[in-house]
Structure formats: C-alpha cells, structure tokens
Motif scaffolding. Structure first.
Motif, PDB file in Angstrom:
ATOM      1  N   LEU A 206       1.009  -1.511   0.337  1.00 34.84           N
ATOM      2  CA  LEU A 206      -0.581  -0.159   0.325  1.00 34.84           C
ATOM      3  C   LEU A 206       0.949   1.178  -0.094  1.00 34.84           C
ATOM      4  O   LEU A 206       1.179   1.769   0.844  1.00 34.84           O
ATOM      5  CB  LEU A 206      -0.735   0.672   1.058  1.00 34.84           C
ATOM      6  CG  LEU A 206      -1.764   1.463   1.583  1.00 34.84           C
ATOM      7  CD1 LEU A 206      -2.488   2.046   0.281  1.00 34.84           C
ATOM      8  CD2 LEU A 206      -2.214   1.288   2.910  1.00 34.84           C
ATOM      9  N   LYS A 207       1.078   1.705  -1.575  1.00 39.21           N
ATOM     10  CA  LYS A 207       1.795   3.279  -0.806  1.00 39.21           C
ATOM     11  C   LYS A 207       0.310   4.073  -0.317  1.00 39.21           C
ATOM     12  O   LYS A 207      -0.429   4.508  -0.590  1.00 39.21           O
ATOM     13  CB  LYS A 207       1.790   3.887  -2.343  1.00 39.21           C
ATOM     14  CG  LYS A 207       2.885   2.901  -3.188  1.00 39.21           C
ATOM     15  CD  LYS A 207       2.817   3.354  -4.518  1.00 39.21           C
ATOM     16  CE  LYS A 207       4.321   2.234  -5.631  1.00 39.21           C
ATOM     17  NZ  LYS A 207       4.139   3.161  -6.641  1.00 39.21           N
ATOM     18  N   HIS A 208       1.226   4.863   0.000  1.00 37.14           N
ATOM     19  CA  HIS A 208       0.861   6.239   0.924  1.00 37.14           C
ATOM     20  C   HIS A 208       0.071   7.182   0.148  1.00 37.14           C
ATOM     21  O   HIS A 208      -0.366   7.963   0.589  1.00 37.14           O
ATOM     22  CB  HIS A 208       1.881   6.609   2.591  1.00 37.14           C
ATOM     23  CG  HIS A 208       1.163   5.864   2.756  1.00 37.14           C
ATOM     24  ND1 HIS A 208       0.917   5.059   3.985  1.00 37.14           N
ATOM     25  CD2 HIS A 208       2.766   5.230   3.594  1.00 37.14           C
ATOM     26  CE1 HIS A 208       0.883   4.075   4.771  1.00 37.14           C
ATOM     27  NE2 HIS A 208       2.692   4.379   4.792  1.00 37.14           N
ATOM     28  N   GLY A 209       1.471   7.265  -0.714  1.00 36.75           N
ATOM     29  CA  GLY A 209       1.007   8.638  -1.678  1.00 36.75           C
ATOM     30  C   GLY A 209       1.375  10.011  -1.558  1.00 36.75           C
ATOM     31  O   GLY A 209       0.364  11.212  -1.383  1.00 36.75           O
ATOM     32  N   GLU A 292       5.286  -1.085   8.260  1.00 40.85           N
ATOM     33  CA  GLU A 292       5.699   0.522   7.175  1.00 40.85           C
ATOM     34  C   GLU A 292       7.357   0.661   7.721  1.00 40.85           C
ATOM     35  O   GLU A 292       7.871   0.530   7.926  1.00 40.85           O
ATOM     36  CB  GLU A 292       5.118   1.567   8.305  1.00 40.85           C
ATOM     37  CG  GLU A 292       5.678   3.009   7.425  1.00 40.85           C
ATOM     38  CD  GLU A 292       5.011   3.312   6.583  1.00 40.85           C
ATOM     39  OE1 GLU A 292       5.748   4.065   5.762  1.00 40.85           O
ATOM     40  OE2 GLU A 292       4.144   3.022   6.491  1.00 40.85           O
ATOM     41  N   ARG A 293       7.551   0.774   5.556  1.00 36.58           N
ATOM     42  CA  ARG A 293       9.023   0.845   5.924  1.00 36.58           C
ATOM     43  C   ARG A 293       8.958   1.913   3.893  1.00 36.58           C
ATOM     44  O   ARG A 293       9.398   1.497   3.050  1.00 36.58           O
ATOM     45  CB  ARG A 293       9.266  -0.698   5.017  1.00 36.58           C
ATOM     46  CG  ARG A 293       8.858  -1.605   4.225  1.00 36.58           C
ATOM     47  CD  ARG A 293       9.009  -2.729   3.202  1.00 36.58           C
ATOM     48  NE  ARG A 293      10.047  -2.293   2.296  1.00 36.58           N
ATOM     49  CZ  ARG A 293      10.558  -3.178   1.794  1.00 36.58           C
ATOM     50  NH1 ARG A 293      10.696  -4.511   2.365  1.00 36.58           N
ATOM     51  NH2 ARG A 293      11.803  -3.136   0.820  1.00 36.58           N
ATOM     52  N   GLY A 294       8.370   3.054   4.070  1.00 34.47           N
ATOM     53  CA  GLY A 294       7.624   3.951   3.110  1.00 34.47           C
ATOM     54  C   GLY A 294       6.876   3.703   2.952  1.00 34.47           C
ATOM     55  O   GLY A 294       6.090   4.229   1.499  1.00 34.47           O
ATOM     56  N   TYR A 295       5.932   2.355   2.482  1.00 33.72           N
ATOM     57  CA  TYR A 295       4.911   1.920   2.169  1.00 33.72           C
ATOM     58  C   TYR A 295       4.841   0.443   3.133  1.00 33.72           C
ATOM     59  O   TYR A 295       5.071   0.039   3.458  1.00 33.72           O
ATOM     60  CB  TYR A 295       4.971   1.391   0.331  1.00 33.72           C
ATOM     61  CG  TYR A 295       5.526   0.495   0.121  1.00 33.72           C
ATOM     62  CD1 TYR A 295       5.946  -1.243   1.096  1.00 33.72           C
ATOM     63  CD2 TYR A 295       7.330   1.130   0.112  1.00 33.72           C
ATOM     64  CE1 TYR A 295       7.038  -2.737   0.067  1.00 33.72           C
ATOM     65  CE2 TYR A 295       8.058  -0.333  -0.452  1.00 33.72           C
ATOM     66  CZ  TYR A 295       7.324  -1.833  -0.071  1.00 33.72           C
ATOM     67  OH  TYR A 295       8.911  -2.738  -0.460  1.00 33.72           O
ATOM     68  N   ILE A 296       3.116   0.518   2.948  1.00 30.35           N
ATOM     69  CA  ILE A 296       3.021  -0.597   4.037  1.00 30.35           C
ATOM     70  C   ILE A 296       3.272  -2.224   3.614  1.00 30.35           C
ATOM     71  O   ILE A 296       2.393  -2.125   1.973  1.00 30.35           O
ATOM     72  CB  ILE A 296       0.916  -0.653   4.667  1.00 30.35           C
ATOM     73  CG1 ILE A 296       0.922   1.103   5.109  1.00 30.35           C
ATOM     74  CG2 ILE A 296       0.974  -2.090   5.467  1.00 30.35           C
ATOM     75  CD1 ILE A 296      -0.182   1.390   5.446  1.00 30.35           C
ATOM     76  N   CYS A 297       3.762  -2.406   3.851  1.00 30.71           N
ATOM     77  CA  CYS A 297       4.315  -3.729   3.335  1.00 30.71           C
ATOM     78  C   CYS A 297       3.734  -4.925   3.738  1.00 30.71           C
ATOM     79  O   CYS A 297       3.211  -5.589   5.173  1.00 30.71           O
ATOM     80  CB  CYS A 297       5.183  -4.147   3.898  1.00 30.71           C
ATOM     81  SG  CYS A 297       6.459  -5.776   2.961  1.00 30.71           S
ATOM     82  N   PHE A 298       2.591  -5.827   2.805  1.00 30.89           N
ATOM     83  CA  PHE A 298       1.662  -6.816   2.864  1.00 30.89           C
ATOM     84  C   PHE A 298       1.892  -8.114   3.124  1.00 30.89           C
ATOM     85  O   PHE A 298       1.525  -8.715   2.249  1.00 30.89           O
ATOM     86  CB  PHE A 298       0.428  -6.617   1.914  1.00 30.89           C
ATOM     87  CG  PHE A 298      -0.558  -5.713   3.014  1.00 30.89           C
ATOM     88  CD1 PHE A 298      -1.630  -5.955   4.446  1.00 30.89           C
ATOM     89  CD2 PHE A 298      -1.235  -4.453   3.029  1.00 30.89           C
ATOM     90  CE1 PHE A 298      -2.391  -5.472   4.618  1.00 30.89           C
ATOM     91  CE2 PHE A 298      -1.794  -3.316   3.514  1.00 30.89           C
ATOM     92  CZ  PHE A 298      -2.466  -3.807   4.401  1.00 30.89           C
TER      93      PHE A 298
END
Length: 363
Positions: A206-209, A292-298
């Motif tokens: 998931l990118k936060h934008g 969280e690593r700059g984006y949410i890693c699923f």
C-alpha cells in the motif's frame, strides 16, 4: 484452452446464463474493442490479449494482467471498481516472490530489522519472480459466464543444497457481477525440503501517496481485534514489531487483510470501499506482515511444512472490492476452503485441495 499468441488481440463476450454466446453480441464486443461500437452491457466478461499484457473487463471491474516487466498478479493501479471508481494503491495484487526456508545463510537475504525483522530465513529458489522473471507465459480460457488467465514460470536459481526447476502457476478467474477476482497459485517443488514456504504480496503493498494516511482510511486484519487507523503507520517499524501474524496455537476463522481507500483529494476526500485479499484456507498462512517501510508491506508466507520432490503446494484467494467488513465476511464464507482452480476444456472447477500434477489440467 486458447494459448496466448504474440501480437494477438481478441475480445469475447461471455453472457450470463446462456450455453452459447450470440453472434450479434460477439460482433458488438469485437467492434467495441476496436473503438467502432458501443461498450457491452451488464453481465459480461471481455478479454483482450496483447503481447505484453492481458486486459480483462467485466460489468463490475477491470484489470490488467502483465506479461512483461513487473509480473505476476494484477498490474498496479489497474483493478478498478466500476461502482465507485476506486483503484488499488500499491505495486500490484497477488504478487509472487520466491521460495524460502527458515534459518539465516549468507545468501544475500537482507537482515535489516526494519525490512525483514529478526525472522531468520534463506532462499531456496529464485530469483524474485515479480522483479526479475521479466516475462511470463500466459493462457486465456473462455467459457460460459467466466474467463480465466493462467500464468506460468520456472525458477532458474537455487540456494546451496537445492536444485532449480520448481514450477509456479497462477490462475485468475473473472466472473460477471462480482467486484472481486478468485485467484490461486500452485507450485510444484523441484526439491525435498523439510520446511518450505513461499512468499507473496497479499492483497498487495500500500503506497501512501505522500502524507501518511492521505490515500487510505484504515486497515483491517481479521486476526486483530479492531481496524487499524492510518495514523498507526506514521513512522517506520519492522515486521516483527507490530501486527505480525504467525501460525501458532489456534488458526483464525478467516484470513482477511484489507485497506479502505479514500476517494477524492485533500479536504474533500471521503472514506471509500475496501480492497481486500482473503486466503480461503487460513491454515495455509504461516506468517503475515503488515508493517511500515516507506509503504505498508503486506507480505504473506504460506505452507511452511515438509515438501517432497514433485509435490504441489498452493492456496486460493479472493482479491477485490467490498463496501464494508460484513461484505468481506460474506464473500469469505461463500468461498471458504477453496484451495485450487482447475481449468477443464471450456469450464472450471474449484477444489478443496491443491491439485497434484496428475489431477490438474494438462496441455
């Protein structure tokens, strides 16, 4: 079964409830695919085959399945919910990585605790399929009321003590009227491994934008007590610091991971639908990250059990759009226990076990 041909482009309408597709309907769809006619009406699945991708459209959603570049699953930003206009927010959906086993080795697997945590693992076979395979073979099966896309790849690299050659295949099943896709993978192991697992992105990162939470409202993990607000992901943390699932003790009743997108921009943005990934046999999941690593890693890892050489392992999933958590639960209950999709001629069947080599369709 119709094999993908380079430079081929075709579209076909699959009408609901009928044993055959009417010729005038087929003509209208083919004309529409060339830009010469109206779009098909409700209750349809169309498939367009290109050299680099397979495009699927139904009355409920649209999706692109890449064959070149960053491959496997549904291409980033392409799963569009026609009811709301929402699209996925990551790097793709149901993305395949590599085969692994527990324990550290000096094989290049990153040990940064903010990336992979203190969770010792090593490579069995690779390379990472999504970023390094570069090209997949694909097939389209068209039938009464459905279309399926099947992707295949053979791993070419192996860690010390292992042989390359495990085969991976992924099936994506599209049906009219549904805002989700039923997907499955099957991996036939080239090695006997005491504790083999494989890694996927489920539903997808998931990118936060930009500002944390600007593109999404909250996250739902069925193994957590309550949805997690976007504010919980304001700073980086490792996979074993928060929200880590490991298969110990009781297996959860459902394995659902989802994020609620925001529709609109800035102060006008409002909570929208949920993009969910559901593993239909929760016991198949050995470990699942949401960090969280700059984006949410699923990240999700599956199997983690002994495997014999030539044995097939895998799982099945629902990936798509839902208005709320109860709607996710209903879809899960309707598909609970599915572990494989078998394509047979111009039909398909759903299985409660992973099809072995002599049980699956042979080309």
């Amino acid at each position: 079964m119709i094999s993908l041909r380079p430079f081929a482009a075709a579209a076909v309408l699959l009408a609901l409830g009928g044993s055959a597709v009417a010729q005038d309907s087929r003509s209208r769809v083919e004309e529409a695919s060339r830009g010469n006619g109206p779009a098909p009406v409700a209750g349809f699945v169309t498939v367009t085959e290109r050299e680099d991708a397979i495009l699927v459209e139904t009355d409920a959603l649209s999706a692109t399945i890449p064959l070149a570049g960053y491959v496997s699953g549904v291409q980033a930003g392409s799963l569009r919910d026609k009811r709301t206009g929402a699209t996925d927010l990551g790097f793709g959906l149901h993305i395949m990585d590599f085969l692994m086993a527990p324990g550290w080795r000096d094989d290049g697997y990153e040990r940064d605790p903010k990336l992979h945590g203190d969770l010792p693992k090593h490579y069995v076979e690779g390379p990472q399929l999504c970023t390094q395979a570069k090209r997949l073979t694909g097939e389209v099966t068209r039938g009464d009321g459905f279309a399926a896309v099947r992707l295949r790849h053979t791993f070419t690299e192996a860690g010390a003590g292992y042989e390359p050659g495990s085969t991976w295949e992924q099936t994506l099943l599209f049906r009219p009227g549904l805002r989700y896709v039923l997907t499955a993978e099957r991996i036939v192991s080239a090695n006997a491994v005491d504790d083999l697992f494989y890694r996927i992105d489920m539903p997808g990162h998931l990118k936060h934008g930009g500002e944390r939470g600007s593109t999404f409202e909250q996250i739902y993990l069925s193994y957590q007590d309550a949805p997690i607000p976007a504010s919980a992901f304001s700073e980086r943390f490792g996979p074993d610091e928060r929200f880590l699932y490991q298969r110990t003790g009781d297996v959860p009743n459902r394995m659902i991971r989802a994020y609620q997108v925001r529709l609109g921009e800035g102060d006008d943005a409002e909570p929208g639908p949920w993009l969910a990934g559901m593993t239909l046999d929760p016991a198949a999941v050995a470990e699942a990250w949401c960090h969280e690593r700059g984006y949410i890693c699923f990240i999700q890892e599956l199997h983690r059990r002994p495997v014999a050489k030539g044995e097939a392992i895998g799982a099945a999933y629902v990936v798509g759009w839902f208005d709320d958590v109860p709607a996710m639960h209903r879809a899960y209950n309707e598909n609970r226990g599915v572990r494989g999709i078998v394509l047979e001629g111009d039909g398909y069947r759903l299985t409660k076990s992973v099809p072995q080599a002599d049980q699956a369709d042979e080309d």
